[in-house]
Design a protein around this motif. Structure first.
Motif, mmCIF file in Angstrom:
data_model
loop_
_atom_site.group_PDB
_atom_site.id
_atom_site.type_symbol
_atom_site.label_atom_id
_atom_site.label_comp_id
_atom_site.label_asym_id
_atom_site.label_seq_id
_atom_site.Cartn_x
_atom_site.Cartn_y
_atom_site.Cartn_z
ATOM 1 N N PRO A 57 2.994 -54.221 -34.392
ATOM 2 C CA PRO A 57 2.070 -53.798 -35.446
ATOM 3 C C PRO A 57 2.075 -52.267 -35.561
ATOM 4 O O PRO A 57 2.307 -51.579 -34.575
ATOM 5 C CB PRO A 57 0.710 -54.307 -34.977
ATOM 6 C CG PRO A 57 0.842 -54.540 -33.512
ATOM 7 C CD PRO A 57 2.286 -54.836 -33.251
ATOM 8 N N ILE A 75 0.049 -48.647 -37.126
ATOM 9 C CA ILE A 75 -1.271 -48.095 -37.443
ATOM 10 C C ILE A 75 -1.173 -47.319 -38.750
ATOM 11 O O ILE A 75 -0.324 -46.440 -38.869
ATOM 12 C CB ILE A 75 -1.752 -47.177 -36.296
ATOM 13 C CG1 ILE A 75 -1.962 -47.985 -35.016
ATOM 14 C CG2 ILE A 75 -3.025 -46.429 -36.690
ATOM 15 C CD1 ILE A 75 -2.277 -47.143 -33.787
ATOM 16 N N ILE A 116 6.551 -35.101 -32.738
ATOM 17 C CA ILE A 116 5.275 -34.818 -32.075
ATOM 18 C C ILE A 116 5.520 -33.937 -30.850
ATOM 19 O O ILE A 116 6.424 -34.208 -30.066
ATOM 20 C CB ILE A 116 4.617 -36.143 -31.618
ATOM 21 C CG1 ILE A 116 4.243 -36.986 -32.825
ATOM 22 C CG2 ILE A 116 3.400 -35.876 -30.744
ATOM 23 C CD1 ILE A 116 3.778 -38.393 -32.473
ATOM 24 N N SER A 147 -1.466 -37.627 -33.750
ATOM 25 C CA SER A 147 -0.737 -38.259 -32.654
ATOM 26 C C SER A 147 -1.634 -39.206 -31.886
ATOM 27 O O SER A 147 -2.848 -39.207 -32.075
ATOM 28 C CB SER A 147 -0.156 -37.217 -31.701
ATOM 29 O OG SER A 147 -1.198 -36.549 -31.045
ATOM 30 N N HIS A 148 -1.019 -40.031 -31.038
ATOM 31 C CA HIS A 148 -1.731 -40.984 -30.165
ATOM 32 C C HIS A 148 -2.547 -42.000 -30.941
ATOM 33 O O HIS A 148 -3.557 -42.496 -30.446
ATOM 34 C CB HIS A 148 -2.678 -40.262 -29.204
ATOM 35 C CG HIS A 148 -2.024 -39.219 -28.367
ATOM 36 N ND1 HIS A 148 -2.365 -37.891 -28.440
ATOM 37 C CD2 HIS A 148 -1.048 -39.291 -27.436
ATOM 38 C CE1 HIS A 148 -1.646 -37.197 -27.580
ATOM 39 N NE2 HIS A 148 -0.827 -38.028 -26.952
ATOM 40 N N GLY A 149 -2.145 -42.297 -32.190
ATOM 41 C CA GLY A 149 -2.900 -43.272 -32.969
ATOM 42 C C GLY A 149 -3.853 -42.645 -33.969
ATOM 43 O O GLY A 149 -4.448 -43.349 -34.780
ATOM 44 N N THR A 150 -4.000 -41.338 -33.907
ATOM 45 C CA THR A 150 -4.800 -40.631 -34.902
ATOM 46 C C THR A 150 -3.889 -40.243 -36.060
ATOM 47 O O THR A 150 -2.840 -39.652 -35.832
ATOM 48 C CB THR A 150 -5.387 -39.336 -34.297
ATOM 49 O OG1 THR A 150 -6.154 -39.657 -33.144
ATOM 50 C CG2 THR A 150 -6.251 -38.592 -35.313
ATOM 51 N N GLU A 201 3.784 -41.722 -34.770
ATOM 52 C CA GLU A 201 4.639 -42.456 -33.830
ATOM 53 C C GLU A 201 5.423 -43.549 -34.559
ATOM 54 O O GLU A 201 6.602 -43.773 -34.272
ATOM 55 C CB GLU A 201 3.795 -43.116 -32.722
ATOM 56 C CG GLU A 201 3.258 -42.171 -31.663
ATOM 57 C CD GLU A 201 1.964 -41.493 -32.085
ATOM 58 O OE1 GLU A 201 1.504 -41.716 -33.233
ATOM 59 O OE2 GLU A 201 1.420 -40.727 -31.272
ATOM 60 N N ARG A 231 9.535 -43.264 -35.271
ATOM 61 C CA ARG A 231 10.435 -44.293 -34.734
ATOM 62 C C ARG A 231 11.382 -44.803 -35.800
ATOM 63 O O ARG A 231 12.595 -44.905 -35.577
ATOM 64 C CB ARG A 231 9.626 -45.458 -34.156
ATOM 65 C CG ARG A 231 10.510 -46.685 -33.887
ATOM 66 C CD ARG A 231 9.857 -47.701 -32.978
ATOM 67 N NE ARG A 231 8.570 -48.146 -33.485
ATOM 68 C CZ ARG A 231 7.748 -48.934 -32.810
ATOM 69 N NH1 ARG A 231 8.083 -49.359 -31.598
ATOM 70 N NH2 ARG A 231 6.592 -49.301 -33.320
ATOM 71 N N ALA A 233 -10.274 -43.645 -44.415
ATOM 72 C CA ALA A 233 -9.615 -44.313 -43.283
ATOM 73 C C ALA A 233 -10.515 -44.439 -42.062
ATOM 74 O O ALA A 233 -10.146 -45.093 -41.092
ATOM 75 C CB ALA A 233 -8.320 -43.590 -42.924
ATOM 76 N N ALA A 234 -11.680 -43.806 -42.119
ATOM 77 C CA ALA A 234 -12.665 -43.987 -41.044
ATOM 78 C C ALA A 234 -14.032 -43.996 -41.717
ATOM 79 O O ALA A 234 -14.128 -44.435 -42.870
ATOM 80 C CB ALA A 234 -12.540 -42.877 -40.018
ATOM 81 N N ARG A 277 -8.672 -33.944 -34.209
ATOM 82 C CA ARG A 277 -8.845 -35.403 -34.187
ATOM 83 C C ARG A 277 -9.676 -35.988 -35.317
ATOM 84 O O ARG A 277 -9.570 -37.190 -35.569
ATOM 85 C CB ARG A 277 -9.522 -35.816 -32.868
ATOM 86 C CG ARG A 277 -8.661 -35.624 -31.650
ATOM 87 C CD ARG A 277 -7.582 -36.686 -31.561
ATOM 88 N NE ARG A 277 -6.668 -36.436 -30.464
ATOM 89 C CZ ARG A 277 -5.513 -37.078 -30.324
ATOM 90 N NH1 ARG A 277 -5.138 -37.999 -31.188
ATOM 91 N NH2 ARG A 277 -4.715 -36.800 -29.322
ATOM 92 N N ASN A 291 -8.299 -41.102 -39.392
ATOM 93 C CA ASN A 291 -8.764 -42.475 -39.168
ATOM 94 C C ASN A 291 -9.666 -42.557 -37.939
ATOM 95 O O ASN A 291 -10.141 -43.635 -37.606
ATOM 96 C CB ASN A 291 -7.570 -43.419 -38.971
ATOM 97 C CG ASN A 291 -6.753 -43.076 -37.743
ATOM 98 O OD1 ASN A 291 -6.603 -41.898 -37.408
ATOM 99 N ND2 ASN A 291 -6.204 -44.068 -37.074
ATOM 100 N N MET A 292 -9.891 -41.444 -37.263
ATOM 101 C CA MET A 292 -10.691 -41.449 -36.041
ATOM 102 C C MET A 292 -11.994 -40.668 -36.200
ATOM 103 O O MET A 292 -12.623 -40.297 -35.215
ATOM 104 C CB MET A 292 -9.859 -40.878 -34.882
ATOM 105 C CG MET A 292 -8.828 -41.878 -34.398
ATOM 106 S SD MET A 292 -9.664 -43.347 -33.696
ATOM 107 C CE MET A 292 -8.585 -44.657 -34.300
#
Lengths: 517, 517
Positions: free
Chosen positions: B113, B115, B164, B233-236, B261, B265, B323-324, B469, B474-475
């Motif tokens: 999945p 993000i 990143i 980064s890290h999902g943010t 990320e 990829r 997104a948040a 962040r 989204n965070m």
């Protein structure tokens, strides 16, 4: 690296009689220089890591991904000219498992997608499930009765009682000189982490028994799925297994590990009496055809008539968790170990002893691959009855602490090797690798060798983001890898392995541990 | 806080004749103490923030979420006894938009999945879309020709050229004393950020024109969707709009902003010639019934016969990205401003002048709400022709720099107010609020007042995780809010507003800016 075993680290410190320290042979500077040239100028470590992570994907024990990675690494090692490249079964693992679909979204009080993943070895949901979330507030068995008859078709979660704390510390870090100096100091056995008190053990057992009861109750009440979290923040979540992988394991409920932000929001809403509905779907697949687990093994045969039957081993585990591509845990270690043998092979260094690389399966579920290998080739970890090969393995070097460069090595209490290791690190002191500590470290596959009296070592590595962002998370991706660190580690490992292969004697050993009663 | 305007900050510094500084009236210590008691001991700021974020959800301009939040805040303000609580149209905004479904996953070379979120105002995909990803490597128009006939039904992305970087700095930070001292020093106009060079402007225009061309080409070739990223980064991940919101805007392609990320990829795989397939679905809804935008307004009427026709305003924007839940941008500011009037009302302080709170809509798309309000009530920002109310507004205080506590205030170059502000901060010096700077700050709604000669101010706030962040990510969730910081800000704002309402004179003003040619 495996968490359960990390916890035992402190307790594993053993006192033993000091051995006569060995005098270090001087290094052949020309060979060290060649290793550096090959490993720093012509490195393939990032290419290897790219194939293991981006191209191959997650490598959960028993999964297609791990099988593909085993095949790829075996072929890659053979393509460099290594001999006896083989995918060797280590014993029975259980069911394979992989994710074919994962979808999670808040749908009430408003729509918002959520970040998460099915927990390993949990079954599929019954297609897309849309339903109310129920907050179970329970810490003991009596608390559960109130939920009887209220969970059918519901999605269940426990209250989030540990809100995210904003950190004013960096996610990424490296060891300071001070921390390394401290690490090099001997620790008295009493200074290690104290073994768990009986009281604390009893509490933990009681807690575990309660959670099992609660989950049984949630399942028998007919809940549709469970949501949980093991911390993390900003979209990073940690993952593990949600059900056993044994062939005969009882069916569990679908369970998702989700971002703490998503779980905490639902907890706050439900605690305030505001209904929450979500939609979720997991499609997971069990692979039951082959219950065996595997390691990948390959060799650079020794060239000295007398010594070629002796072996120097190096390795790291190739399996990973499933929510990312296991880049720092442990494609990094595998890539470095593969690159180290590639360097030795590319330079045609003709080691006296045989060099054997091993890429372990099933590490994350309990060092299974290396333990199975040890059982088969070295001896019985319980009785300490050993096979002839036990005598022949001079050392095993392991790498499994993330992407950080090597800052030194743990002798694992084998004080006699300290002067050798110090000497072997010297050409790399300027690259940050300075420290030899007689302390133990745990959590990974060198323990399987150490348990049978074979010198097994793990390097000290800079943390980088290991404990904050990458270890068992959904963010353990290629992006996290530090190319310069991995190159540095490759040349250091190549040198250690080469030196161990070519010295006159095998490495000194600690006394054999006592049989387990 | 709006990014475009932040960029103009430096350039906006204006030189003007120094004014006679006003002598500060001594503060009524008993009233300050009451404000502290009410705001620190009986705070409702986190409850307000909980409703704005967790309960209400995202508040994108024109969305149902924003309409709900407007309604809730209006009712809440009225419930505290504020008068004239109203949802006031500020002018034409355009289409509302909201997400009803968002799903993204890598399906080849393996399943995982992803993000992400649809970009604002992008249309739905044609149901679930499963297709190949095509990497477009183009920096100029000639590069595009090679993709002709190759994008039909494909999912298109640009190459990721900014991998990143692991940070060894903390996400969260607060101002050091040194940084605050520096901020208090006057900056010569030449020291501000230099206006953009003609060359750079031309480059930016060319780049923008090229991206428009490229997107038109991708769309006319019949691509199914676009994937992009703006860092994190890290999902943010960071988000913004992917299409215009005007009622007559041309249809755009579905476009998703995804975690760096995930995008990186795919970029690496495709660059290596390895095919990538993904599955995605967005279901978005346009709201076209009411093109108007709204602000929420409410008042504590003044009690002094002569002065009650004069007004002190405070506010912040209530709209957010999608997104948040827009916690630090800007539920935090709204909650603090609402809490400040709640404190004044709860203490029944009987201000001489009228206190008016304004919660702006449309800030994220260009300070629309406050500009529309100013146009309607104060004057024309271009011609500088003013309405009678311009004279009556003593000051406007804005809060829109995240969750961090107040460390001081920008006079926005209005040097005559500096001694007053220093005096008003004194009771809060020990809580970290010390600094009065004559510098400007931009990026948010005080500019709409400043542009018409009404003293408009924004407070200095600790960063916390704003730029790393939360700002447009989204965070940006409730988890990011710092309760103690928000309480501190509430009592400081309450005091500033009360002091401005009760002093003999209105605040001193800068000269009216010149009409725009």
């Amino acid at each position: 690296m495996n968490k359960t075993y990390t916890l035992l680290l402190g307790a594993a410190f053993l006192a033993f009689p000091a051995l006569a320290q060995q005098k270090a042979e001087p290094l052949d500077a020309a060979i060290v220089e060649k290793i550096k040239q090959e490993g720093l100028q012509k490195s393939q470590v990032m290419d290897i890591a790219f194939y293991l992570t981006d191209v191959n994907g997650p490598r959960l024990s028993g999964s297609t991904g791990l099988a593909k990675a085993n095949q790829w690494t075996k072929e890659k090692l053979a393509s460099w000219g290594l001999k006896n490249a083989t995918i060797e079964p280590w014993g029975t693992f259980g069911k394979g498992w992989e994710v074919e679909k994962s979808y999670l979204a808040l749908t009430k009080p408003y729509y918002q997608p959520m970040i998460g993943s099915p927990k390993a070895w949990t079954p599929s949901t019954n297609g897309p499930v849309k339903g109310q979330v129920v907050l179970v507030k329970a810490t003991k068995e009596e608390d559960l009765a109130q939920y009887a008859g209220k969970l059918k078709g519901k999605i269940v979660m426990a209250e989030v009682t540990n809100p995210i704390k904003t950190t004013f510390a960096a996610d990424g870090s490296r060891y300071t000189d001070e921390a390394l100096h401290k690490m090099a100091e001997p620790v008295a056995p009493t200074e290690g982490r104290a073994p768990m008190s009986d009281e604390r053990m009893a509490q933990m057992r009681a807690r575990r028994a309660f959670v099992t009861k609660m989950n049984e109750m949630i399942q028998s009440e007919g809940a549709a799925a469970i949501l949980s979290s093991r911390g993390g923040s900003h979209g990073t979540f940690f993952t593990t297994n949600g059900a056993p992988y044994a062939m005969d394991a009882k069916p569990a409920l679908p369970e998702f590990e989700i971002a703490q932000e998503d779980l905490a929001r639902m907890s706050r809403l439900l605690s305030a009496g505001i209904p929450v509905e979500i939609e979720l779907e997991s499609k997971t697949r069990f692979l039951t055809e082959d219950p065996q687990g595997y390691n990948v093994i390959a060799e650079i045969p020794g060239t000295d008539k007398k010594l070629k039957n002796e072996v120097v081993m190096l390795g790291g585990h190739i399996d990973s968790w499933h929510a990312a591509t296991g880049a720092t845990d442990n494609a990094a270690g595998v890539a470095v170990m593969m690159e180290a043998v590639r360097i030795i092979k590319a330079l045609n260094l003709q080691p006296k002893r045989t060099i054997r690389i091993a890429l372990w399966g099933g590490e994350e579920q309990g060092l299974h691959g290396s333990r199975g290998y040890a059982q088969k080739h070295i001896g019985d970890a319980k009785t300490k009855q050993v096979l002839p090969e036990q005598e022949k393995i001079s050392a095993y070097y392991n790498l499994d602490n993330g992407t950080g460069k090597i800052r030194g090595i743990y002798t694992q209490g084998n004080e006699a090797v300290a002067p050798l290791f110090s000497e072997w690190l010297k050409p790399f002191n300027a690259m940050g690798a300075t420290t030899v500590t007689n302390r133990n470290t745990g959590g990974t596959d060198h323990l399987s060798f150490d348990a049978l009296g074979v010198p097994g070592f793990q390097f000290i590595q800079d943390e980088i983001e290991y404990n904050t962002r990458t270890h068992h998370t959904n963010m353990d991706t290629y992006d996290r890898l530090q190319p310069e660190d991995l190159k540095q580690a490759s040349v250091i490992v190549a040198n250690f392995v080469y030196q161990t292969a070519n010295r006159t004697e095998k490495l000194p050993r600690k006394p054999m541990p006592k049989p387990q009663s």
